[in-house]
Write an enzyme that holds these catalytic residues in place. Structure first.
Site, PDB file in Angstrom:
ATOM      1  N   GLU A 106      19.242 -50.612  58.523  1.00  0.00           N
ATOM      2  CA  GLU A 106      19.249 -49.475  57.587  1.00  0.00           C
ATOM      3  C   GLU A 106      18.070 -49.555  56.619  1.00  0.00           C
ATOM      4  O   GLU A 106      18.247 -49.681  55.399  1.00  0.00           O
ATOM      5  CB  GLU A 106      20.578 -49.420  56.841  1.00  0.00           C
ATOM      6  CG  GLU A 106      21.760 -49.190  57.775  1.00  0.00           C
ATOM      7  CD  GLU A 106      23.078 -48.894  57.073  1.00  0.00           C
ATOM      8  OE1 GLU A 106      23.286 -49.388  55.961  1.00  0.00           O
ATOM      9  OE2 GLU A 106      23.890 -48.151  57.647  1.00  0.00           O
ATOM     10  N   GLU A 115      26.131 -48.706  64.905  1.00  0.00           N
ATOM     11  CA  GLU A 115      27.242 -48.767  63.951  1.00  0.00           C
ATOM     12  C   GLU A 115      27.941 -47.423  63.926  1.00  0.00           C
ATOM     13  O   GLU A 115      27.289 -46.382  63.779  1.00  0.00           O
ATOM     14  CB  GLU A 115      26.747 -49.052  62.523  1.00  0.00           C
ATOM     15  CG  GLU A 115      26.368 -50.473  62.260  1.00  0.00           C
ATOM     16  CD  GLU A 115      26.114 -50.746  60.785  1.00  0.00           C
ATOM     17  OE1 GLU A 115      26.778 -50.145  59.918  1.00  0.00           O
ATOM     18  OE2 GLU A 115      25.230 -51.572  60.505  1.00  0.00           O
TER      19      GLU A 115
HETATM   20  C1  BGP Z   1      26.437 -50.043  56.834  1.00  0.00           C
HETATM   21  C2  BGP Z   1      25.993 -51.489  56.888  1.00  0.00           C
HETATM   22  C3  BGP Z   1      27.007 -52.440  57.404  1.00  0.00           C
HETATM   23  C4  BGP Z   1      28.452 -52.036  57.184  1.00  0.00           C
HETATM   24  C5  BGP Z   1      28.722 -50.563  57.218  1.00  0.00           C
HETATM   25  C6  BGP Z   1      30.073 -50.138  56.675  1.00  0.00           C
HETATM   26  O1  BGP Z   1      25.788 -49.405  55.796  1.00  0.00           O
HETATM   27  O2  BGP Z   1      24.872 -51.637  57.716  1.00  0.00           O
HETATM   28  O3  BGP Z   1      26.658 -53.710  56.989  1.00  0.00           O
HETATM   29  O4  BGP Z   1      29.105 -52.760  56.277  1.00  0.00           O
HETATM   30  O5  BGP Z   1      27.753 -49.817  56.555  1.00  0.00           O
HETATM   31  O6  BGP Z   1      30.014 -50.135  55.275  1.00  0.00           O
HETATM   32  P1  BGP Z   1      31.114 -50.790  54.357  1.00  0.00           P
HETATM   33  O7  BGP Z   1      31.197 -52.213  54.776  1.00  0.00           O
HETATM   34  O8  BGP Z   1      30.645 -50.632  52.992  1.00  0.00           O
HETATM   35  O9  BGP Z   1      32.376 -50.056  54.645  1.00  0.00           O
END
Ligand code: BGP
Length: 483
Positions: free
Chosen positions: A190, A382
């Site tokens: 990201e 993701e």
């Molecule tokens: C993205 C990141 C991840 C992950 C995901 C979900 O932004 O790359 O590392 O964690 O989001 O977010 P969260 O864990 O805040 O629910």
């Protein structure tokens, strides 16, 4: 539901990041990372962007333990000691790939060390061997919010150009060491996150900097150059590997068909796609150069930077997809929060318990649009639903809501493929429950596998299959035909 949409060899799997699963934050020579410093804050006390550390004073207070000792990312889910059990479960689901990240300070504890930490390298050797034993391809993120803390303290992170060389040394070390084991790489997770969180994205303490926006884009320039140099090194060292970039994709819709709204949405989208424009097309887009001019931002470049960017674009584009955004041309519209981003509320969509707007069709739109623009293979690395899960008295976890979410998204991905988009694979986020990136909660769960641990680190850490486990196993076994 249409049949046979997914190509042979489609890379089904799951994704995690070192800082959210490994734990063992100070073992075998690992140095501290930026996320080791983010404490848990209960929901009622949470402010905006809790993970951001803004000043040296704040960092020192955290180091001194002034904000307590509950740092969930230091303990993760103890993947460091339980990776065999976890990988066996991934294999049981039939994973073709597993996306994981390497903790930079496990390899270079201070970031600027000349020699790598052998114990750190050996750990990932064991993890990759275990994956390959089951025929699971590792997909490795080189930097996923794991900047060594020393680079923050000593250099103010990516604002300092010297980080390019540190990063390239780190990346080359990985390519040399794992050249026979890892064929899929991502440079920065990201990469656009720095515009929201300069500490997490670029390791910068913003109180040290005067022109903040300038500093953010300068740091990003260094990251772009570092990424391009890593692409070059990867191609040289592992000719049969593929290396990609990674964007938090935020498709933006206009609130209405009013041209002001349409323009606002277009401009939001450009800001999001600026990153992939540089990394895939190999040059700064003209709209961004104009934006810099208008905002009094001067990017310091060295001779050769532009050539490096142009000569070494990525092989594929990967992205995270959780939600879409809405833009309005009218000022002062109330905003809806997303993981890190915010926009106007979309009345046609439902939201998760954390207010993230759920939009499966948006994934199809995103895929089509990215492919139109770039014409390179895409990889969804993701996607998933963060939710509260309940363990029933009989021990079962019936996460039908998660199945429903994933089914709808995978179906739309299949539709995009039927529309002609080249998609390499899909790794659902947090395939095993892990610590949340944005809130450090354990109770925000994404997994097919439940982990017995609460927000305070209580629990046995025992792993348990959820209902979605068998469901995803079937999806993979039928190559996406049975959803
Ligand atoms: C993205 C990141 C991840 C992950 C995901 C979900 O932004 O790359 O590392 O964690 O989001 O977010 P969260 O864990 O805040 O629910």
């Amino acid at each position: 539901m249409a049949k046979g949409r997914f190509p042979e060899g489609f890379l089904w799997g799951g994704a995690t990041a070192a800082n959210q699963v490994e734990g063992a934050f100070d073992q075998d020579g690992k140095g501290l990372s930026i996320f080791d410093m983010v404490p848990f804050v209960p929901k009622e006390e949470r402010g905006d962007l809790e993970m951001e550390v803004r000043s040296e004073a704040e960092l020192n207070a955290l180091l001194a333990g002034d904000k307590g000792d509950n740092f969930p990312k230091r303990r993760g889910i103890d993947f460091y000691h339980r990776y065999k059990e976890d990988i066996a479960l991934f294999a049981e689901m039939g994973f073709k790939t597993y996306r994981l990240s390497i903790s930079w300070p496990r390899i270079f504890p201070n970031g600027d060390d000349l020699e790598p930490n052998e114990a750190g390298l050996a750990f990932y050797d064991k993890v990759f061997d275990e994956l390959l034993k089951y025929g699971i391809e590792p997909l490795v993120t080189i930097s996923h919010y794991e900047i060594p803390l020393n680079l923050v303290q000593k250099y103010n992170g990516w604002h300092d150009r010297r980080l390019i060389d540190f990063f390239v040394r780190y990346a080359e070390t990985l390519f040399n060491r794992y050249q026979d084991k890892v064929k899929y790489w991502l440079t920065f997770n990201e990469i656009n996150i720095s515009t929201i969180s300069p500490y997490i994205g670029s390791g910068m303490l913003m109180d040290r900097l005067e022109h903040k926006e300038q500093a953010i884009y300068q740091a990003l320039h260094h990251q772009f150059v570092a990424s391009a140099r890593a692409v070059k090194a990867c191609h040289e060292i592992i000719p049969d590997a593929m290396i990609g970039c990674m964007l938090a994709r935020m498709e933006t819709y206009p609130e209405t068909c009013h041209p002001d709204d349409v323009l606002a949405a277009l401009e939001e989208d450009q800001k999001n796609l600026f990153f992939t424009d540089v990394q895939v097309r190999g040059a700064y887009p003209s709209f961004m150069l104009k934006y810099f001019e208008k905002h009094n931002i001067t990017i310091e470049m060295e001779p050769g930077d532009e050539e490096i960017l142009a000569a070494h674009p990525v092989d594929f584009l990967s992205f995270s997809y959780y939600m879409t955004m809405v833009a309005s041309g009218a000022p002062d519209k109330t905003k809806q929060r997303g993981n890190f981003f915010s926009g106007v509320k979309n009345p046609y969509l439902e939201s998760s318990d954390w207010g993230w707007q759920i939009d499966p069709k948006g994934l199809r739109i995103t895929l089509k649009k990215l492919y139109d623009r770039y014409q390179v293979p895409l990889f969804i690395v993701e996607n998933g639903l963060g939710a509260y899960d309940t363990v029933e008295e009989d021990g079962s976890i019936n996460d039908d809501y998660r199945i429903e979410y994933l089914r709808a998204h995978i179906d739309q991905m299949g539709e995009a493929i039927s529309d002609g988009v080249d998609v390499m694979g899909y790794t659902s986020w947090g395939c095993i429950d892990l610590i949340s990136a944005s809130t450090s909660e354990m109770s925000k769960r994404y997994g097919f596998i439940y982990v017995d641990q609460d927000d305070y680190g209580n629990g046995t850490l025992a792993r348990k299959k959820k209902k979605s486990f068998e469901w995803y196993k079937r999806v993979i076994a039928t190559n996406g035909e049975e959803l």
